[in-house]
Every structure is written in C-alpha cells, then in structure tokens.
Design a protein around this motif. Sequence first.
Motif, PDB file in Angstrom:
ATOM      1  N   VAL A  49       0.862  -1.208  -0.028  1.00 46.92           N
ATOM      2  CA  VAL A  49       0.056   0.068  -0.011  1.00 46.92           C
ATOM      3  C   VAL A  49       0.860   1.269  -0.070  1.00 46.92           C
ATOM      4  CG1 VAL A  49      -1.980   1.442   1.207  1.00 46.92           C
ATOM      5  CG2 VAL A  49      -1.802  -1.248   1.147  1.00 46.92           C
ATOM      6  N   ILE A  50       0.915   2.037  -1.287  1.00 47.14           N
ATOM      7  CA  ILE A  50       1.663   3.270  -1.323  1.00 47.14           C
ATOM      8  C   ILE A  50       0.767   4.322  -0.785  1.00 47.14           C
ATOM      9  CG2 ILE A  50       3.005   4.620  -2.755  1.00 47.14           C
ATOM     10  CD1 ILE A  50       3.486   2.211  -4.470  1.00 47.14           C
ATOM     11  N   GLY A  51       1.022   5.088   0.247  1.00 50.80           N
ATOM     12  CA  GLY A  51       0.397   5.941   0.774  1.00 50.80           C
ATOM     13  C   GLY A  51      -0.731   5.592   1.871  1.00 50.80           C
ATOM     14  N   LEU A  52      -0.106   5.882   3.147  1.00 53.56           N
ATOM     15  CA  LEU A  52      -0.654   5.430   4.551  1.00 53.56           C
ATOM     16  C   LEU A  52      -1.528   6.516   4.952  1.00 53.56           C
ATOM     17  CD1 LEU A  52       2.320   3.064   5.558  1.00 53.56           C
ATOM     18  CD2 LEU A  52       0.139   2.515   4.687  1.00 53.56           C
ATOM     19  N   GLY A  53      -2.203   7.452   4.278  1.00 57.78           N
ATOM     20  CA  GLY A  53      -3.282   8.264   5.143  1.00 57.78           C
ATOM     21  C   GLY A  53      -4.313   7.611   5.530  1.00 57.78           C
ATOM     22  N   LEU A  54      -5.452   8.261   5.628  1.00 57.41           N
ATOM     23  CA  LEU A  54      -6.662   7.469   6.299  1.00 57.41           C
ATOM     24  C   LEU A  54      -7.051   6.512   5.361  1.00 57.41           C
ATOM     25  CD1 LEU A  54      -8.840   7.439   8.104  1.00 57.41           C
ATOM     26  CD2 LEU A  54     -10.174   9.107   6.800  1.00 57.41           C
ATOM     27  N   ILE A  55      -7.328   6.788   4.040  1.00 55.29           N
ATOM     28  CA  ILE A  55      -8.001   5.342   3.273  1.00 55.29           C
ATOM     29  C   ILE A  55      -6.733   4.265   3.041  1.00 55.29           C
ATOM     30  CG2 ILE A  55      -8.385   4.996   0.840  1.00 55.29           C
ATOM     31  CD1 ILE A  55      -9.873   7.728   0.632  1.00 55.29           C
TER      32      ILE A  55
END
Length: 183
Positions: A49-55
């Motif tokens: 998972v690239i991008g570990l913001g809320l989504i």
Amino acid sequence: AGVNFAPRNLVVLVPDSVSLQHAAFTTVGAIAMQGFRRGELQVGETACVIGLGLIGQLLVQILKAAGIKVVGVDLSRERCALAVEQGCDAAFGADDPALLHAVRRISAGAGADCVFIAASSDTSGPVELAASLARDRARVVGVGKTRIELPYNDYYGKELEYRFSRSYGPCRYYPNYEENGID
C-alpha cells in the motif's frame, strides 16, 4: 443546513449499536473496500500500500483481516509506525533501501501480487515505485489520485495490469442508482 437532501441509495441508517463517530468512517471505508475488491487478492498473497493516509490505513486493516501479507509505504514515519501498529507486516519510506528487500522477503522472492496506490501525487513517482515492488503479472490498483505515466518497459516487462478503483463501489456515478434509487 437546516435540511440536507441525499438520494436513498447514498444514505444508510446508522444502527443504534454504532456510534456516529464510527459511522463517520462509512464512506472512506467503502473507498478502501472498493480498492480491495479491485485487487482481487487471495488469502496468503502479498500486497503493498503506497500512501498511508486515512484510506491507506483502512486498506491495510482490510487486507490484514483478509489474510494478506502487507507492506506499507509513506513519506511520513509516523504513518508508517501507525500502519505497523495496526497490523501491517512492515512499512517504509519510499526511498528506504530496505523497502524492496522487505517486499521480496515477505513474498518469498516474488514481489507483491498487488500494489495499491492510495497516495496523491502530481508526479508519476508512485506508479514507478509500484512497478519496482510488483511481481510478474501483478495488479496495480489506483485508489488515490496520482499522475499516471506508466514506465513502459517496467510495466510491459512484467506484464503489469493497472486498474482504477472508482470511488466507493460499482454503482458510483450511475444516475439510475444514485439519483433514481434503482439498486
């Protein structure tokens, strides 16, 4: 607003057993779930998972609940630490030299079966990174919004498939579903 109108297929009754605080995650959870669906993963496979913001954080939790090995990637060390705290097998900065080694170790040398791009970027960096983390014939699922300039040799050489995840479900943007209430 004193009155807010939403078509019936775009609202859901919150059960008494669910707090409004938890119910507020319904839409972002649905976005993460739709991305998961588009990945078509099987138990025991490996995802990044690239991008570990809320989504991205929600996606990590869905993947782990489905029996998937997960490696997270983010620019923020705090987000990486949170993802690991929530069950992610490992998490790294995009430029961390240990990232590729960890993906290969966790995937028994093959690379990720699916790479989710939950990041937002004006560059195609996440798309390029996804190619380097993916195994042959893997799926790359765009959940976030990033520039898509596929590095031809990398995507062709591995025969990678790029898939879009359209918001929060298969009926999103269908006028009959959204406006006319036809499910």
